[in-house]
Design a protein around this motif. Structure first.
Motif, PDB file in Angstrom:
ATOM      1  N   TRP A 162     -10.906 -21.272 -58.569  1.00  0.00           N
ATOM      2  CA  TRP A 162     -10.975 -20.032 -59.348  1.00  0.00           C
ATOM      3  C   TRP A 162     -12.393 -19.478 -59.438  1.00  0.00           C
ATOM      4  O   TRP A 162     -12.599 -18.278 -59.325  1.00  0.00           O
ATOM      5  CB  TRP A 162     -10.417 -20.287 -60.753  1.00  0.00           C
ATOM      6  CG  TRP A 162      -8.927 -20.164 -60.818  1.00  0.00           C
ATOM      7  CD1 TRP A 162      -8.093 -19.797 -59.808  1.00  0.00           C
ATOM      8  CD2 TRP A 162      -8.087 -20.410 -61.960  1.00  0.00           C
ATOM      9  NE1 TRP A 162      -6.791 -19.797 -60.233  1.00  0.00           N
ATOM     10  CE2 TRP A 162      -6.759 -20.169 -61.553  1.00  0.00           C
ATOM     11  CE3 TRP A 162      -8.348 -20.805 -63.260  1.00  0.00           C
ATOM     12  CZ2 TRP A 162      -5.690 -20.315 -62.426  1.00  0.00           C
ATOM     13  CZ3 TRP A 162      -7.283 -20.958 -64.137  1.00  0.00           C
ATOM     14  CH2 TRP A 162      -5.956 -20.705 -63.722  1.00  0.00           C
ATOM     15  N   MET A 163     -13.365 -20.342 -59.644  1.00  0.00           N
ATOM     16  CA  MET A 163     -14.736 -19.875 -59.818  1.00  0.00           C
ATOM     17  C   MET A 163     -15.412 -19.492 -58.508  1.00  0.00           C
ATOM     18  O   MET A 163     -16.583 -19.111 -58.497  1.00  0.00           O
ATOM     19  CB  MET A 163     -15.567 -20.955 -60.526  1.00  0.00           C
ATOM     20  CG  MET A 163     -15.037 -21.325 -61.909  1.00  0.00           C
ATOM     21  SD  MET A 163     -14.835 -19.888 -63.007  1.00  0.00           S
ATOM     22  CE  MET A 163     -16.543 -19.442 -63.256  1.00  0.00           C
ATOM     23  N   SER A 164     -14.678 -19.538 -57.410  1.00  0.00           N
ATOM     24  CA  SER A 164     -15.244 -19.115 -56.127  1.00  0.00           C
ATOM     25  C   SER A 164     -15.550 -17.626 -56.113  1.00  0.00           C
ATOM     26  O   SER A 164     -16.221 -17.144 -55.186  1.00  0.00           O
ATOM     27  CB  SER A 164     -14.283 -19.462 -54.982  1.00  0.00           C
ATOM     28  OG  SER A 164     -13.069 -18.739 -55.090  1.00  0.00           O
ATOM     29  N   PHE A 165     -15.084 -16.875 -57.120  1.00  0.00           N
ATOM     30  CA  PHE A 165     -15.383 -15.448 -57.145  1.00  0.00           C
ATOM     31  C   PHE A 165     -16.897 -15.192 -57.196  1.00  0.00           C
ATOM     32  O   PHE A 165     -17.371 -14.120 -56.841  1.00  0.00           O
ATOM     33  CB  PHE A 165     -14.703 -14.776 -58.341  1.00  0.00           C
ATOM     34  CG  PHE A 165     -15.351 -15.037 -59.685  1.00  0.00           C
ATOM     35  CD1 PHE A 165     -16.458 -14.316 -60.094  1.00  0.00           C
ATOM     36  CD2 PHE A 165     -14.839 -16.002 -60.530  1.00  0.00           C
ATOM     37  CE1 PHE A 165     -17.048 -14.549 -61.320  1.00  0.00           C
ATOM     38  CE2 PHE A 165     -15.419 -16.237 -61.762  1.00  0.00           C
ATOM     39  CZ  PHE A 165     -16.539 -15.518 -62.157  1.00  0.00           C
ATOM     40  N   ALA A 166     -17.679 -16.201 -57.634  1.00  0.00           N
ATOM     41  CA  ALA A 166     -19.137 -16.052 -57.661  1.00  0.00           C
ATOM     42  C   ALA A 166     -19.705 -15.803 -56.272  1.00  0.00           C
ATOM     43  O   ALA A 166     -20.766 -15.180 -56.133  1.00  0.00           O
ATOM     44  CB  ALA A 166     -19.775 -17.299 -58.279  1.00  0.00           C
ATOM     45  N   ASP A 167     -19.010 -16.265 -55.236  1.00  0.00           N
ATOM     46  CA  ASP A 167     -19.490 -16.078 -53.868  1.00  0.00           C
ATOM     47  C   ASP A 167     -19.469 -14.613 -53.449  1.00  0.00           C
ATOM     48  O   ASP A 167     -20.094 -14.253 -52.446  1.00  0.00           O
ATOM     49  CB  ASP A 167     -18.647 -16.905 -52.896  1.00  0.00           C
ATOM     50  CG  ASP A 167     -18.904 -18.404 -53.041  1.00  0.00           C
ATOM     51  OD1 ASP A 167     -19.959 -18.764 -53.582  1.00  0.00           O
ATOM     52  OD2 ASP A 167     -18.040 -19.201 -52.623  1.00  0.00           O
ATOM     53  N   VAL A 168     -18.770 -13.769 -54.185  1.00  0.00           N
ATOM     54  CA  VAL A 168     -18.780 -12.330 -53.899  1.00  0.00           C
ATOM     55  C   VAL A 168     -20.176 -11.765 -54.156  1.00  0.00           C
ATOM     56  O   VAL A 168     -20.575 -10.767 -53.560  1.00  0.00           O
ATOM     57  CB  VAL A 168     -17.734 -11.598 -54.756  1.00  0.00           C
ATOM     58  CG1 VAL A 168     -17.820 -10.082 -54.586  1.00  0.00           C
ATOM     59  CG2 VAL A 168     -16.334 -12.084 -54.391  1.00  0.00           C
ATOM     60  N   ASP A 218     -15.886 -18.929 -47.375  1.00  0.00           N
ATOM     61  CA  ASP A 218     -15.203 -20.215 -47.176  1.00  0.00           C
ATOM     62  C   ASP A 218     -14.315 -20.586 -48.362  1.00  0.00           C
ATOM     63  O   ASP A 218     -13.102 -20.792 -48.218  1.00  0.00           O
ATOM     64  CB  ASP A 218     -16.226 -21.325 -46.914  1.00  0.00           C
ATOM     65  CG  ASP A 218     -16.923 -21.173 -45.577  1.00  0.00           C
ATOM     66  OD1 ASP A 218     -16.458 -20.336 -44.764  1.00  0.00           O
ATOM     67  OD2 ASP A 218     -17.920 -21.871 -45.331  1.00  0.00           O
ATOM     68  N   ASP A 219     -14.901 -20.696 -49.545  1.00  0.00           N
ATOM     69  CA  ASP A 219     -14.112 -21.075 -50.720  1.00  0.00           C
ATOM     70  C   ASP A 219     -13.157 -19.967 -51.151  1.00  0.00           C
ATOM     71  O   ASP A 219     -12.081 -20.244 -51.698  1.00  0.00           O
ATOM     72  CB  ASP A 219     -15.034 -21.440 -51.887  1.00  0.00           C
ATOM     73  CG  ASP A 219     -15.656 -22.822 -51.721  1.00  0.00           C
ATOM     74  OD1 ASP A 219     -15.208 -23.565 -50.825  1.00  0.00           O
ATOM     75  OD2 ASP A 219     -16.590 -23.155 -52.476  1.00  0.00           O
ATOM     76  N   ASN A 269      -9.221 -20.459 -51.621  1.00  0.00           N
ATOM     77  CA  ASN A 269      -8.551 -20.045 -52.846  1.00  0.00           C
ATOM     78  C   ASN A 269      -7.332 -19.190 -52.536  1.00  0.00           C
ATOM     79  O   ASN A 269      -6.238 -19.419 -53.074  1.00  0.00           O
ATOM     80  CB  ASN A 269      -9.533 -19.265 -53.725  1.00  0.00           C
ATOM     81  CG  ASN A 269      -8.920 -18.823 -55.038  1.00  0.00           C
ATOM     82  OD1 ASN A 269      -8.051 -19.482 -55.601  1.00  0.00           O
ATOM     83  ND2 ASN A 269      -9.353 -17.679 -55.532  1.00  0.00           N
ATOM     84  N   PHE A 270      -7.495 -18.213 -51.651  1.00  0.00           N
ATOM     85  CA  PHE A 270      -6.370 -17.338 -51.292  1.00  0.00           C
ATOM     86  C   PHE A 270      -5.245 -18.130 -50.637  1.00  0.00           C
ATOM     87  O   PHE A 270      -4.064 -17.895 -50.916  1.00  0.00           O
ATOM     88  CB  PHE A 270      -6.842 -16.232 -50.340  1.00  0.00           C
ATOM     89  CG  PHE A 270      -7.868 -15.308 -50.936  1.00  0.00           C
ATOM     90  CD1 PHE A 270      -7.933 -15.113 -52.309  1.00  0.00           C
ATOM     91  CD2 PHE A 270      -8.773 -14.650 -50.132  1.00  0.00           C
ATOM     92  CE1 PHE A 270      -8.876 -14.260 -52.870  1.00  0.00           C
ATOM     93  CE2 PHE A 270      -9.719 -13.800 -50.679  1.00  0.00           C
ATOM     94  CZ  PHE A 270      -9.778 -13.601 -52.048  1.00  0.00           C
ATOM     95  N   GLN A 271      -5.601 -19.069 -49.773  1.00  0.00           N
ATOM     96  CA  GLN A 271      -4.589 -19.888 -49.114  1.00  0.00           C
ATOM     97  C   GLN A 271      -3.847 -20.761 -50.121  1.00  0.00           C
ATOM     98  O   GLN A 271      -2.620 -20.906 -50.046  1.00  0.00           O
ATOM     99  CB  GLN A 271      -5.240 -20.759 -48.038  1.00  0.00           C
ATOM    100  CG  GLN A 271      -5.755 -19.979 -46.835  1.00  0.00           C
ATOM    101  CD  GLN A 271      -6.521 -20.849 -45.854  1.00  0.00           C
ATOM    102  OE1 GLN A 271      -7.050 -21.906 -46.222  1.00  0.00           O
ATOM    103  NE2 GLN A 271      -6.604 -20.417 -44.613  1.00  0.00           N
ATOM    104  N   LEU A 272      -4.584 -21.328 -51.066  1.00  0.00           N
ATOM    105  CA  LEU A 272      -3.962 -22.182 -52.079  1.00  0.00           C
ATOM    106  C   LEU A 272      -3.020 -21.365 -52.964  1.00  0.00           C
ATOM    107  O   LEU A 272      -1.904 -21.810 -53.271  1.00  0.00           O
ATOM    108  CB  LEU A 272      -5.038 -22.848 -52.932  1.00  0.00           C
ATOM    109  CG  LEU A 272      -4.542 -23.838 -53.998  1.00  0.00           C
ATOM    110  CD1 LEU A 272      -3.820 -25.005 -53.339  1.00  0.00           C
ATOM    111  CD2 LEU A 272      -5.707 -24.335 -54.848  1.00  0.00           C
ATOM    112  N   GLN A 273      -3.451 -20.172 -53.359  1.00  0.00           N
ATOM    113  CA  GLN A 273      -2.587 -19.322 -54.183  1.00  0.00           C
ATOM    114  C   GLN A 273      -1.335 -18.922 -53.403  1.00  0.00           C
ATOM    115  O   GLN A 273      -0.223 -18.884 -53.955  1.00  0.00           O
ATOM    116  CB  GLN A 273      -3.339 -18.071 -54.646  1.00  0.00           C
ATOM    117  CG  GLN A 273      -4.598 -18.350 -55.446  1.00  0.00           C
ATOM    118  CD  GLN A 273      -4.405 -19.331 -56.591  1.00  0.00           C
ATOM    119  OE1 GLN A 273      -3.406 -19.283 -57.308  1.00  0.00           O
ATOM    120  NE2 GLN A 273      -5.363 -20.234 -56.764  1.00  0.00           N
ATOM    121  N   GLY A 274      -1.503 -18.627 -52.121  1.00  0.00           N
ATOM    122  CA  GLY A 274      -0.354 -18.291 -51.285  1.00  0.00           C
ATOM    123  C   GLY A 274       0.635 -19.443 -51.192  1.00  0.00           C
ATOM    124  O   GLY A 274       1.852 -19.237 -51.200  1.00  0.00           O
TER     125      GLY A 274
END
Length: 294
Positions: free
Chosen positions: A249-255, A263-264, A268-273
């Motif tokens: 979830w906190m991978s949004f910091a990479d934006v 990468d993260d 994250n998107f793959q895991l949510q899918g």
């Protein structure tokens, strides 16, 4: 063609489905509970902004929070220099608990709430069809995910601009980008956070199909959220962490890196899918086979 046949043809129309979705979203957003949830979410950035303003006004350092840890939510230390960072700090503060808890309440109540109020059977008689109704319910929960995230971001942006200076943004990588691009990054961050909640929303919808008690489904969904958050914080279970819906979830910091680190975010998107596919299918299997008596 009989009236019943005409009704069945009309119910299969895409426009009829859109009408059902529009009605479901309107009903969800008009509920007092929804207003209360959104109000609490909107208040979090206000409280953070006021707290930072008071602390810095007294000569404090504004907290030592950062994207990699420290005191307070991530990005908190940067808020005093640029109010736009309050958007990122507010999302970091609400994402672990407040945002998913609000989504859990809405998702858990999606089907079970209709059953407990006695309206589920009438929705199916409409005829909506079980698959279509379940898709509409999930779509409305996704809309709430987006609305809730945007409420946090908009509240934080307004409070940040009111209490602190705004201008060029210093990224985590140390480079500087213009305020306009910073706004785009903030909007993209909010979108990433909303997408991050889709897997948990599917899990909540599945729980909602298991019981006829709206309160019970909401409590179970929120309980699962707390359990997963605890599991994700235990180092001895690090091998299972990448499979927990909240892990990235906190991978949004990479934006806010230059360039954006994907990468993260992609993990994250793959895991949510994966969660959407698994628990969405489980919800469909349960709901289509469920004996609807209320």
């Amino acid at each position: 063609m009989s009236q019943a046949e005409a009704e069945q043809v009309r119910s299969r129309s895409p426009l009829w489905t859109l009408g059902l979705l529009r009605s479901e979203i309107a009903t969800l957003l008009r509920r007092h509970r929804t207003f209360a949830l959104l109000g609490v979410l909107a208040a979090v950035p206000v409280l953070i902004g006021i707290a930072v303003r008071i602390e810095t006004g007294d000569g404090g350092g504004g907290g030592a929070g950062g994207p990699d840890g420290g005191a307070g939510p991530a990005f908190l230390a940067q808020v005093t220099n640029n109010g736009l960072f309050l958007v990122f700090a507010a999302l970091a503060a609400t994402l672990p608990v407040f945002l998913p808890m609000a989504v859990g309440v809405v998702a858990g109540d999606a089907v079970a709430g209709e059953a407990s109020s006695g309206t589920l059977r009438y929705l199916l008689v409409a005829p909506a069809g079980r698959t279509r109704l379940l898709l509409v319910k999930y779509a409305s929960v996704l809309v709430f995910c987006l609305v809730a995230t945007l409420v946090v971001a908009a509240s934080a942006l307004a409070v940040g601009a009111l209490l602190f200076p705004v201008g060029e943004v210093t990224t985590i990588s140390g480079t500087r980008i213009g305020f306009g691009e910073g706004l785009v990054r903030a909007a993209l961050t909010a979108l990433v956070v909303a997408v991050s909640l889709t897997g948990f929303a599917a899990l909540g919808l599945f729980v909602s199909t298991l019981t006829g008690s709206g309160i019970g489904a909401m409590a179970a969904t929120v309980g699962l959220l707390i359990t997963v958050q605890i599991l994700d914080s235990i180092p001895q279970l690090s091998g299972a962490h990448p499979y927990l819906f909240s892990h990235y979830w906190m991978s949004f910091a990479d934006v806010l890196r230059e360039p954006v680190h994907w990468d993260d975010l992609i993990k994250n998107f793959q895991l949510q899918g994966l969660y959407v596919a698994v628990f969405g299918s489980a919800a469909w299997a349960r709901f289509t086979a469920k004996d609807i008596t209320a």
